[in-house]
Design a protein around this motif. Structure first.
Motif, PDB file in Angstrom:
ATOM      1  N   VAL A 288       1.024  -1.230  -0.030  1.00 35.27           N
ATOM      2  CA  VAL A 288      -0.058  -0.010   0.159  1.00 35.27           C
ATOM      3  C   VAL A 288       0.822   1.237   0.015  1.00 35.27           C
ATOM      4  O   VAL A 288       1.906   1.206   0.622  1.00 35.27           O
ATOM      5  CB  VAL A 288      -0.885   0.038   1.218  1.00 35.27           C
TER       6      VAL A 288
ATOM      7  N   ASP B  16      -7.683  -2.430   4.159  1.00 33.58           N
ATOM      8  CA  ASP B  16      -7.871  -3.389   3.010  1.00 33.58           C
ATOM      9  C   ASP B  16      -6.915  -4.404   2.833  1.00 33.58           C
ATOM     10  O   ASP B  16      -7.032  -5.814   2.401  1.00 33.58           O
ATOM     11  CB  ASP B  16      -7.965  -2.516   1.903  1.00 33.58           C
TER      12      ASP B  16
ATOM     13  N   ASP C  84      -0.331   4.226   0.816  1.00 32.13           N
ATOM     14  CA  ASP C  84      -0.764   5.011   1.441  1.00 32.13           C
ATOM     15  C   ASP C  84      -1.435   4.406   2.789  1.00 32.13           C
ATOM     16  O   ASP C  84      -2.053   3.336   2.697  1.00 32.13           O
ATOM     17  CB  ASP C  84      -1.822   6.088   0.973  1.00 32.13           C
TER      18      ASP C  84
ATOM     19  N   SER D 282      -3.993   4.554   4.456  1.00 32.78           N
ATOM     20  CA  SER D 282      -5.387   4.646   4.293  1.00 32.78           C
ATOM     21  C   SER D 282      -5.720   3.185   3.768  1.00 32.78           C
ATOM     22  O   SER D 282      -6.967   2.749   3.929  1.00 32.78           O
ATOM     23  CB  SER D 282      -6.233   5.831   3.518  1.00 32.78           C
ATOM     24  N   GLY D 283      -4.862   2.437   2.933  1.00 34.96           N
ATOM     25  CA  GLY D 283      -5.114   1.128   2.355  1.00 34.96           C
ATOM     26  C   GLY D 283      -4.741   0.078   3.068  1.00 34.96           C
ATOM     27  O   GLY D 283      -5.064  -0.984   2.612  1.00 34.96           O
TER      28      GLY D 283
END
Length: 417
Positions: free
Chosen positions: A136, A144, A138, A140-141
């Motif tokens: 990832v 997931d 970022d 924020s990922g």
């Protein structure tokens, strides 16, 4: 000859000292030269040497500005070789060497080794065994990515080193705490900015072992020996010891795999350190480091081989063929130790260690009066080490383990009321 050192590490000060002893000139570029003065007793003697120039530069981690500075240094006094012992600065060193037309690793290869996500992505689809992973760019990922890999998993910054911020995650609470902690980390100190990339990997159980390698000028890959790396600190991953040796049932497979890994990554020069987890299905690639192994291992190499790896790094940077530190008949190993609780060091005494069979040396990293944390999160929590020799890896490890019980650690602890 004139050597340009882009940052260093505390133990690497020995390499600078050796270069000066041989009559070379050394220029050290560092964001924080005082760091080495505090961390290495060799620094003060080096800094005061008439052939050593120390340049404090806030731009040592800015590649473009560093290259410009290197050009200025080169114009004033031609540089014959550029190198580093610092994991954080392998790409910077490669860039400077390329710009000055000096021996060095290909810059793209240095990036492939330096950033863990590039290593994983470059090797994806090859026959190299890797853990399942998700990259990832970022934070924020991350959630997931964890959902894709599943718990338990391991989270690691793509540009980390010394096991810093590498953590086993067993559930959502672990993940939330990890992300909150990582969000507060903007840099690794000494001007080293952190990139946002994170790698989430499946948790692979098995012994950690590394292959030490030198890629000679022209791209010839020479695998030198193996280093075992016992770990502690779970859910963190702290290296607690190292033995440099050559006799392992998976030696040929590890050597063959390392050769393939380095070729896939495009590595064409220098000393390297490649780590594996020995799973039930065979060696699984952990990571590649585009520099000489750190900690006490170069000292172990010299004890068993007679070749000073720190000095050979410099000789190779100067265009010479290095003397390669293959393990010899006498095996050398060491264990690090830390504090069981946070407090202030009052003294570290090795008197009872020095008379033990196979004793070679011991070193305390912290002076009396130094505040230390509990050994809990990374290699930066170490406060000293012991080194022993023996006829086998097993004998050396037993001697090191036994020695830990004989270290006199005197600390003052503030008790909460």
């Amino acid at each position: 000859m004139h050597i340009l050192m882009i940052e260093c590490n505390p133990n690497g000060m020995a390499g600078i000292a050796n270069a000066l002893d041989l009559g070379h000139d050394v220029t050290l570029v560092s964001v924080d030269p005082d760091f080495y003065l505090a961390a290495s007793p060799l620094a003060r003697g080096n800094y005061d040497h008439e052939r050593c120039t120390v340049i404090k530069s806030e731009d040592a981690f800015d590649r473009d500005k560093l290259v410009a500075l290197a050009r200025e240094i080169h114009a004033e006094r031609p540089v014959d070789g550029v190198t580093t012992y610092s994991e954080y600065h392998t790409v910077h060193t490669a860039a400077v060497a390329a710009d000055l037309g000096l021996p060095g690793m290909d810059v793209e290869a240095a990036l492939n080794a330096r950033h863990k996500h590039r290593t994983r992505l470059t090797l994806e689809g090859t026959d190299i065994r890797q853990p399942r992973f998700a990259h990832v760019a970022d934070p924020s990922g991350v959630a997931d990515a964890v959902a894709e890999i599943g718990f338990p998993c391991v989270a690691k910054p793509s540009d980390g080193t010394a096991s810093l911020h590498v953590q086993h995650l067993k559930d959502q609470d672990d993940l939330d705490a990890y992300l909150a902690e990582l969000d507060r980390v903007e840099d690794y100190g000494r001007g080293v900015a952190r990139i946002p990339d994170i790698v989430i990997e499946e948790f692979v159980e098995g012994e950690l072992i590394s292959v030490e390698t030198c890629v000679l000028a022209g791209g010839e890959i020479v695998n030198l020996g193996l280093t075992d790396r016992p770990l502690s600190g779970f859910p963190h991953f702290i290296e607690m010891g190292a033995t440099y040796f050559n006799d392992h049932p998976l030696r040929e497979e590890l050597f063959e795999t390392t050769t393939k890994v380095l070729r896939h990554l495009g590595v064409d020069f220098g000393f390297l350190h490649t780590e594996y987890l020995l799973s039930e299905d065979g060696p699984v690639l952990c990571e590649v480091n585009g520099r000489l192994i750190g900690g006490i291992v170069p000292s172990l190499m010299e004890i068993t081989s007679g070749a000073d790896a720190y000095l050979e790094v410099i000789r190779q940077a100067l265009g010479e063929k290095p003397e390669l530190p293959f393990p010899g008949e006498t095996i050398a190993g060491g264990h690090w130790f830390g504090a069981p609780v946070a407090g202030t060091v009052r003294g570290i005494d090795f008197t009872d260690v020095e008379g033990l069979p196979g004793y070679h040396s011991a070193l305390a990293y912290k002076k009396p009066g130094t505040v230390v944390s509990r050994l809990s999160k990374s290699n930066f929590d170490w406060i000293g080490h012991v080194i022993f020799t023996g006829e086998s890896r097993e004998e050396v490890n037993k001697r090191c383990d036994s020695a830990l019980d004989h270290i006199g650690l005197d600390m003052s602890i503030e008790v909460a009321r």
